[in-house]
Design an enzyme around this catalytic site. Structure first.
Site, PDB file in Angstrom:
ATOM      1  N   LYS A  32      99.453  47.931 119.946  1.00 25.13           N
ATOM      2  CA  LYS A  32      99.663  49.176 120.685  1.00 25.13           C
ATOM      3  C   LYS A  32      98.829  49.095 121.957  1.00 25.13           C
ATOM      4  CE  LYS A  32     101.502  53.372 120.724  1.00 25.13           C
ATOM      5  NZ  LYS A  32     102.947  53.603 120.737  1.00 25.13           N
TER       6      LYS A  32
ATOM      7  N   SER B  60     107.585  53.227 121.220  1.00 24.07           N
ATOM      8  CA  SER B  60     106.805  54.348 120.705  1.00 24.07           C
ATOM      9  C   SER B  60     107.717  55.382 120.045  1.00 24.07           C
ATOM     10  CB  SER B  60     105.985  54.968 121.846  1.00 24.07           C
ATOM     11  OG  SER B  60     105.025  55.864 121.353  1.00 24.07           O
TER      12      SER B  60
END
Length: 392
Positions: free
Chosen positions: A190, A387
């Site tokens: 991430k 996401s």
């Protein structure tokens, strides 16, 4: 008393003018809204100009006003409108071929790939595709490489150097300025917040970006190699050594076919469709032809339908619009599709970098409810699904 009369007459005149003006607008809108079915005229022996210098979205957008339908907007310059136009042109006797002329395409790479595939299908009709540019960006060349003949201005330039990624990092800046970003990060890959936590790219981020870029470059090379009959290894050499940076080098590297000025290119088009040089070339832009195609391909009433719902743009908490995805609009669309007996399945087209976690969860819930009633198929063929875009 005379003064009061004048004031009242003035007010009455203003109100009457406003009323007449408003009614005039409604009347004009009604006339415009009830125009002919086919407002775009395609002339015989026309060339379709594929100039894509406007922002291309998967879905162009539609705005409806319940009380004032004459103000409705229904754009026809989205990705699939353009593809429909290319498909129709293949069977349209009035269209003799396609010209990709000084493009500067404003589309993502996956959208460019979809357009390129549509052009490959068009070539099966036997009609020509030619391309010209003063300057070829790498993405423009990728699209144009499908052409039968590629032209380039004698003093033109070409960007063909492979793919790369750059990232700015702000950890030192925060320490020197005293301003610190408070971020929450979950997972090794991430990387959206990594610039605020590090001074250089992490191994995990470098790995995922390398895999992503190499995958894209491999696909581009494969397509160009097949169309231009140039070995993929040779394309790597051309990119690494910038062996296509000008017209002379590009022709030597077999990246283009002809070096010519634009007027010579136009003369070549005239010759291809059999008209004399002193005659005017008949052309129609893809933006106009997409409107023509939308009218020709207008759907008829059917009891079996597939609903296509677009999730395009950043995900926000709220209603959303044509540029942003909101749980309000998405939820209403999914609910309408699952309660409509004519709709047998739902296709969810995703082109979103993500955004609000709450909105993504609410959209996900509506999708789950719809799945219990009828099939839901996700198309992740847009430029990005990250996401929250992955969650939904």
């Amino acid at each position: 008393m005379e003064f009061i009369k004048r004031v009242l007459s003035t007010l009455t005149g203003i109100m009457l003018f406003c009323l007449l003006f408003f009614l005039g607008i409604i009347f004009l809108g009604a006339i415009m809204g009830s125009g002919g079915d086919d407002v775009i005229t395609v002339k015989d022996n026309s060339v379709l100009e594929l100039t894509l210098d406007f922002p291309i979205k998967d879905y162009a957008g539609k705005t409806e006003f319940a009380e004032y339908p004459f103000l409705n907007e229904d754009e026809k310059n989205g990705l699939f409108n353009i593809i429909d136009g290319i498909k129709l042109a293949a069977t349209d006797d009035k269209i003799k071929g396609i010209s990709i002329d000084n493009n500067f395409i404003q589309a993502g790479l996956s959208q460019t790939k979809a357009l390129r595939d549509a052009l490959l299908k068009f070539k099966e009709s036997g009609k020509f595709i030619v391309a010209y540019a003063d300057i070829y960006t790498q993405k423009d060349y990728y699209l144009s490489s499908v052409a039968d003949t590629i032209f380039m201005n004698p003093v033109g330039a070409m960007e063909f150097k492979g793919l790369y990624s750059e990232q700015l990092y702000f950890k030192d800046l925060q320490e020197k300025s005293g301003v610190k970003m408070e971020v929450v990060r979950f997972g090794k890959y991430k990387s959206a917040v990594e610039p605020f936590l590090e001074n250089e790219m992490s191994d995990n981020n470098r790995e995922q970006i390398s895999v992503y870029l190499n995958s894209l470059w491999t696909e581009m090379k494969r397509d160009i190699s097949k169309s231009r009959m140039i070995d993929e290894a040779e394309l790597n050499t051309i990119a690494d050594s910038l062996l296509a940076r000008n017209a002379t080098l590009a022709k030597s590297s077999k990246m283009i076919d002809k070096i010519a000025y634009h007027d010579e290119y136009i003369d070549g088009l005239k010759y291809a469709i059999g008209i004399e040089n002193d005659k005017k070339l008949k052309t129609i832009s893809i933006a106009d032809y997409a409107i023509h195609a939308a009218d020709k391909l207008k759907l008829k009433s059917n009891q079996n339908r597939i609903a296509v719902i677009y999730a395009e743009g950043e995900i926000i908490y709220g209603e959303g619009d044509e540029d942003k995805v909101g749980q309000g609009t998405m939820g209403a669309s999914l609910k309408k599709a699952r309660e409509d007996d004519k709709v047998k399945a739902v296709v969810l087209r995703i082109n979103s970098p993500g955004g609000s976690a709450v909105a993504s969860e609410l959209i996900w819930r509506e999708i789950e409810l719809t799945k219990k009633v009828k099939p839901v198929i996700v198309s992740m063929g847009g430029n990005v699904a990250a996401s929250g875009g992955v969650i939904i």
